[in-house]
Design a protein around this motif. Structure first.
Motif, PDB file in Angstrom:
ATOM      1  N   GLN A   9      26.874  56.430  72.692  1.00 16.88           N
ATOM      2  CA  GLN A   9      26.278  55.434  73.569  1.00 16.88           C
ATOM      3  C   GLN A   9      26.598  54.025  73.087  1.00 16.88           C
ATOM      4  OE1 GLN A   9      24.562  56.140  76.457  1.00 16.88           O
ATOM      5  NE2 GLN A   9      24.719  53.947  76.823  1.00 16.88           N
ATOM      6  N   ASP A  10      26.608  53.860  71.755  1.00 22.66           N
ATOM      7  CA  ASP A  10      26.895  52.542  71.196  1.00 22.66           C
ATOM      8  C   ASP A  10      28.322  52.119  71.519  1.00 22.66           C
ATOM      9  OD1 ASP A  10      26.007  50.284  69.589  1.00 22.66           O
ATOM     10  OD2 ASP A  10      27.520  50.950  68.143  1.00 22.66           O
ATOM     11  N   ASP A  11      29.272  53.085  71.438  1.00 21.10           N
ATOM     12  CA  ASP A  11      30.656  52.763  71.776  1.00 21.10           C
ATOM     13  C   ASP A  11      30.785  52.372  73.245  1.00 21.10           C
ATOM     14  OD1 ASP A  11      31.613  53.208  69.233  1.00 21.10           O
ATOM     15  OD2 ASP A  11      32.015  55.342  69.594  1.00 21.10           O
ATOM     16  N   GLN A  12      30.077  53.084  74.106  1.00 13.73           N
ATOM     17  CA  GLN A  12      30.115  52.768  75.527  1.00 13.73           C
ATOM     18  C   GLN A  12      29.545  51.374  75.789  1.00 13.73           C
ATOM     19  OE1 GLN A  12      28.254  55.880  77.793  1.00 13.73           O
ATOM     20  NE2 GLN A  12      29.430  57.504  76.789  1.00 13.73           N
ATOM     21  N   ASN A  13      28.482  51.046  75.073  1.00 14.88           N
ATOM     22  CA  ASN A  13      27.890  49.713  75.236  1.00 14.88           C
ATOM     23  C   ASN A  13      28.865  48.626  74.800  1.00 14.88           C
ATOM     24  OD1 ASN A  13      25.517  50.778  76.207  1.00 14.88           O
ATOM     25  ND2 ASN A  13      24.477  50.747  74.216  1.00 14.88           N
ATOM     26  N   LYS A  14      29.594  48.903  73.707  1.00  8.68           N
ATOM     27  CA  LYS A  14      30.558  47.921  73.218  1.00  8.68           C
ATOM     28  C   LYS A  14      31.656  47.690  74.244  1.00  8.68           C
ATOM     29  CE  LYS A  14      29.900  48.647  68.255  1.00  8.68           C
ATOM     30  NZ  LYS A  14      30.509  49.145  66.984  1.00  8.68           N
ATOM     31  N   ASP A  15      32.095  48.755  74.911  1.00  6.81           N
ATOM     32  CA  ASP A  15      33.157  48.636  75.908  1.00  6.81           C
ATOM     33  C   ASP A  15      32.729  47.774  77.086  1.00  6.81           C
ATOM     34  OD1 ASP A  15      34.800  50.185  74.389  1.00  6.81           O
ATOM     35  OD2 ASP A  15      34.379  52.049  75.477  1.00  6.81           O
ATOM     36  N   SER A  16      31.428  47.769  77.371  1.00  6.27           N
ATOM     37  CA  SER A  16      30.944  47.015  78.525  1.00  6.27           C
ATOM     38  C   SER A  16      30.631  45.558  78.207  1.00  6.27           C
ATOM     39  CB  SER A  16      29.685  47.692  79.078  1.00  6.27           C
ATOM     40  OG  SER A  16      28.620  47.608  78.143  1.00  6.27           O
ATOM     41  N   ARG A  17      30.722  45.197  76.951  1.00 10.11           N
ATOM     42  CA  ARG A  17      30.403  43.822  76.570  1.00 10.11           C
ATOM     43  C   ARG A  17      31.575  42.894  76.842  1.00 10.11           C
ATOM     44  NH1 ARG A  17      27.815  45.709  70.799  1.00 10.11           N
ATOM     45  NH2 ARG A  17      25.855  46.537  71.627  1.00 10.11           N
ATOM     46  N   PHE A  21      31.824  38.523  72.987  1.00  3.94           N
ATOM     47  CA  PHE A  21      30.480  38.885  72.531  1.00  3.94           C
ATOM     48  C   PHE A  21      30.296  38.635  71.040  1.00  3.94           C
ATOM     49  CE2 PHE A  21      27.376  41.928  70.864  1.00  3.94           C
ATOM     50  CZ  PHE A  21      26.275  41.650  71.671  1.00  3.94           C
ATOM     51  N   ASN A  22      31.288  38.949  70.228  1.00  2.86           N
ATOM     52  CA  ASN A  22      31.167  38.831  68.776  1.00  2.86           C
ATOM     53  C   ASN A  22      31.767  37.552  68.216  1.00  2.86           C
ATOM     54  OD1 ASN A  22      29.779  41.276  68.165  1.00  2.86           O
ATOM     55  ND2 ASN A  22      31.658  42.411  68.592  1.00  2.86           N
ATOM     56  N   HIS A  23      32.076  36.611  69.082  1.00  2.00           N
ATOM     57  CA  HIS A  23      32.603  35.350  68.583  1.00  2.00           C
ATOM     58  C   HIS A  23      31.534  34.616  67.752  1.00  2.00           C
ATOM     59  CE1 HIS A  23      36.188  34.638  71.515  1.00  2.00           C
ATOM     60  NE2 HIS A  23      36.200  35.851  70.979  1.00  2.00           N
ATOM     61  N   PRO A  24      31.942  33.879  66.745  1.00  2.00           N
ATOM     62  CA  PRO A  24      30.951  33.115  65.954  1.00  2.00           C
ATOM     63  C   PRO A  24      30.310  32.026  66.794  1.00  2.00           C
ATOM     64  CG  PRO A  24      33.199  32.499  65.359  1.00  2.00           C
ATOM     65  CD  PRO A  24      33.318  33.692  66.252  1.00  2.00           C
TER      66      PRO A  24
END
Length: 445
Positions: A9-17, A21-24
């Protein structure tokens, strides 16, 4: 037939971001260019009544020296360490060079400052960062002062010189998990054995404890049922100190849980001047005054920050300082700082003349704390959304004001312990005052 995805589920959530999203985070100067953060600390603008005129040239010189140090060396890094809840060891040599550790202690490499000068140093530290002032308070006004007033000549010569230089660090361990304000109920015990003592028990909320070289420990003597004091060295067999996590105030202060599991302390490290609670009163007489100056410093810093912010930040085509509702709040903050400083200064003079009573100290601390809480709350209103960012100091003040430094214990005429809320702390201190003013009233009638 349904085939389940191999992705979590976490991987799927990452794909939808989003791709960013993780930029500083944006640099603050770009994200909010209208106001200067506390890393570039504002000049002191709170001395409206020219309090410098009340100080000796030596006291004013020390005040300015400490101010320059913390503005230059502490302000630029404090937000980073606050967020990480870590102590900035890199500043220790610079604090040591100020020659303020040991405060009022004379000799043994200590500065022998006046109570006023030592209090001013605490306020200047707290003005920029309350955690740094707490570090010095615990090390100097509690641990070092206990060794100075209750230790043997050999102990003073052995420990104080390196502590004065901050080459070694000390903590002061009284509070326990089950005993905050009720300090007389200590459960940590000291058992006499051949050549020394065996200490068993637990301490909590002890500032500096996780990295202290010297730990001043209080325990109940099993033979006399009285409180004794001991000097325990770091890494002693059976000693463990671990950091208390998840604090929202004084995050740079390394408050710890101390476990003492049959820790042996040689006879030469028992403090001969601590044989009961009463023997600590001479230490606490000074620390009471020092503690009162910490919220004074916090309020000064918050006022200075708001004073600059209101002139830089613009809305509706005008600086926030142009609006009367903001002006009223700023003036109220300034008024509080003036009154707080004067009460703190008077406490110093009462102590220096030998006239200060526990009631006067408790009333001063409780009232100063109340005004500081009001001042920081007003600052929070003035800064709007930025009032919850540690970058602009006020948010740190909101956390610091609720825990200035928990050394109270009402049965010792001290402030409230960490287990008490600020409101409870305030009321406990006022309780100390009541019998004293009623006694005065009855004597005058």
């Amino acid at each position: 037939m349904t085939i389940k995805s191999s992705k979590t589920q976490d991987d799927q959530n990452k794909d939808s971001r989003s791709l960013y999203f993780n930029h500083p985070a944006l640099d603050l100067a770009r994200a909010f260019p209208q106001a200067t953060p506390a890393s570039i600390f504002p000049p002191c603008t709170s001395d409206y009544y020219h309090f410098a005129d009340l100080l000796t040239p030596e006291e004013e010189a020390l005040r300015l020296k400490v101010r320059a140090c913390v503005e230059t060396d502490v302000a630029p890094i404090m937000t980073k360490y606050w967020e990480k809840a870590e102590f900035p060891f890199e500043i220790v040599p610079k604090l040591g060079a100020l020659n303020i550790a040991g405060g009022t202690i004379k000799g043994y490499g200590c500065p022998g400052l006046s109570v006023t000068a030592s209090a001013l140093a605490i306020a200047e530290l707290a003005r920029v960062d309350a955690s740094c002032s707490t570090f010095i308070l615990v090390h100097s006004s509690l641990a070092m002062l206990t060794i100075s007033l209750c230790g043997s000549e050999i102990q003073k010569q052995k420990y104080l010189p390196s502590l004065a230089k901050l080459d070694t660090i000390a903590c002061w361990a009284l509070t326990e998990p089950d005993n905050g304000s009720d300090a007389s109920g200590l459960r940590t015990t000291a058992t006499k054995v051949e050549g020394g003592w065996v200490i068993e028990g637990q301490k909590r909320w002890i500032g500096n404890s996780t990295f202290a070289d010297v730990l001043v420990i209080f325990a109940k003597n099993k033979n006399t049922n009285q409180i004794n004091g001991f000097i325990v060295k770091k890494n002693a067999p059976g000693l463990q100190a671990t950091k208390i996590e998840n604090k929202i105030g004084l995050r740079m202060v390394q408050n710890g849980d101390i476990l003492l599991q049959k820790v042996f302390v040689p006879d030469e490290d028992r403090l001969p001047g601590v044989n009961s609670f009463q023997d600590t009163s001479k230490v606490l007489a000074v620390s009471r005054v020092m503690v009162a100056w910490q919220p004074i410093g916090i309020a000064m810093g918050v006022y200075d920050m708001c004073h600059r912010y209101l002139q830089e930040r613009k809305q509706f085509g005008a600086p926030l300082a142009a609006f009367q509702i903001n002006q009223q709040k700023l003036v109220q903050m300034l008024s509080n700082v003036q009154a707080m400083f004067l009460m703190g200064w008077r406490l110093c003079k009462l102590y220096e003349s030998g006239k200060m009573t526990p009631g006067q100290a408790s009333l001063g601390k409780s009232w100063i704390t109340l005004r500081a809480r009001e001042t920081v709350a007003l600052g929070r209103e003035l800064l709007g959304g930025n009032g919850i960012l540690s970058d602009f100091l006020v948010a740190k003040g909101l956390g610091g004001k609720d825990r200035y430094k928990p050394y109270p214990y009402p049965n010792w005429d001290r402030e409230a312990a960490p287990k008490e809320s600020p409101a409870q702390s305030y009321r406990l201190k006022l309780i100390i005052v009541i019998p004293m003013i009623l006694t005065l009233f009855s004597q005058n009638n």
